[in-house]
Design an enzyme around this catalytic site. Structure first.
Site: not given
Ligand code: NAD
Ligand code: UDP
Length: 314
Positions: A35, A76, A146, A150
């Site tokens: 989104n 994700l 958060y 999770k």
């Molecule tokens: P990010 O915020 O860059 O990406 C998340 C994406 O999800 C975004 O593009 C956002 O627009 C989309 N999104 C959010 N809510 C939504 C919804 N309701 N419907 C559709 N899309 C939606 O974050 P990231 O760093 O790329 O993280 C990606 C995933 O990995 C997440 O689930 C995060 O919890 C997990 N994660 C990331 C890290 C990190 O350090 N980057 C660490 C642990 C876990």
């Protein structure tokens, strides 16, 4: 194993966009479902015109209209940086709960990989963290939107596996960084690099003695792909066990960028985990995965990427 059709919720995000690119390189058809709520504008520019790529602009808290047969769903979608999830608390809870239920439904019959987090360990009392540790999370603090979302997503995934025999895998991702992050997402690495490049003070929250273990994005994505190709249920830690203090990370960024910035200490973040380091024995043994990019190299590549964007914008 080559996937024929992969769905990536959150596919326009920092990790998701890199995952989509790697899946396309591996020959898959890829549908990103996003989104765009926390995505960096332009994150998908490199893949947008690819004939096997499609972006479905959609909120996954509504049922996901997946086009055609699917053999893997990577879930994700979720705000991930503290600045984003503190700004979007109810949205974060909903995407972890209802969004995960919808992503599991979209994966019926396919492999499902949940992007969970080291935040399920909260402020850990066990160090380094193994997957058997149940965590120490404040259920009512600001970060709980958060952490608990999770934890709920993990419970839902596990119940669906037990009850319906779903083919699921849970990845607990530790702090991932690299090119492609939003400069203003508030996370430590983009914040430190953009301030160092601008010659502004780097703001270290609290004493700076708290630790994190930084994993380069390509390594994390390789770990997610390895989990998807296996039939391991997880949870499995994906992270780099090279543990550094936040102060040390700030100092490294200053050295790598050759910046004249100084370090300023500000108030600590509420409920900030004091230590974070993955035990990755399980990923090594079951997935044959280990990170390859050391922090020095990854921070240099990330700083170069931010510097090039800064130069292009000037
Ligand atoms: P990010 O915020 O860059 O990406 C998340 C994406 O999800 C975004 O593009 C956002 O627009 C989309 N999104 C959010 N809510 C939504 C919804 N309701 N419907 C559709 N899309 C939606 O974050 P990231 O760093 O790329 O993280 C990606 C995933 O990995 C997440 O689930 C995060 O919890 C997990 N994660 C990331 C890290 C990190 O350090 N980057 C660490 C642990 C876990
Ligand atoms: N942090 C900091 N300055 C910043 C951003 C973050 O000192 O500008 C600290 C933060 O308090 C935490 C660590 O860096 O101790 C990692 O924060 P981040 O937001 O990157 O991720 P977290 O691991 O908290 O989800």
């Amino acid at each position: 194993m080559v996937f024929s059709h992969a769905v990536v919720t959150g596919g326009a995000g920092f990790v998701g966009a890199r995952l989509c690119a790697k899946l396309l390189e591996a020959g898959a058809r890829v549908t990103a479902v996003d989104n765009l709520s926390t995505a960096r504008p332009g994150a998908l520019d490199a893949v947008a015109g690819h004939p096997r790529f499609r972006l479905l602009e959609h909120d996954v808290t509504k049922p996901i209209p997946v086009p055609g047969a699917v053999d893997v769903v990577f879930h994700l979608a979720s705000p991930a940086s503290p600045r984003d999830y503190l700004r979007l608390p109810l949205e974060t809870l909903r995407v972890g709960s209802i969004g995960t239920e919808n992503a599991l439904a979209a994966a019926r019959g396919a492999r499902f990989v949940l992007a969970s987090t080291s935040e399920v360990y909260g402020d850990p009392l066990e160090h380094p963290q193994r997957e058997t540790y149940w965590g120490n999370v404040n259920p009512i603090g600001p970060r709980s939107v958060y952490d608990e979302a999770k934890r709920y997503a993990e419970a839902l995934t596990s119940a669906t596996r037990r009850g319906e025999g779903a083919n699921t895998g849970i990845a607990r991702i530790f702090n991932t960084y690299g090119p492609g992050m939003r400069a203003d997402d508030g996370r430590m690495v983009p914040a430190f690099i953009t301030k160092a490049l601008a010659g502004e003070p780097l703001t270290v929250e609290g004493s700076g003695r708290q630790t994190r273990s930084l994993c380069f994005v390509d390594d994390t994505v390789d770990g997610l792909l390895a989990l998807a190709r296996s039939d391991h249920p997880g949870p499995v830690n994906l992270g780099n066990p090279d543990e550094l203090s936040v102060r040390e990370i700030a100092e490294r960024v200053i050295a790598i960028t050759g910046s004249a910035s100084r370090i300023e200490h500000v108030d600590p973040a509420v409920d900030d985990p004091r230590r974070r380091c993955p035990d990755i024995s399980l990923a090594r043994r079951e997935l044959g995965w280990a990170p390859r990019i050391p922090a020095g190299e990854g921070l240099r590549r990330t700083a170069e990427w931010f510097a090039a964007r800064r130069a292009a914008a000037a």
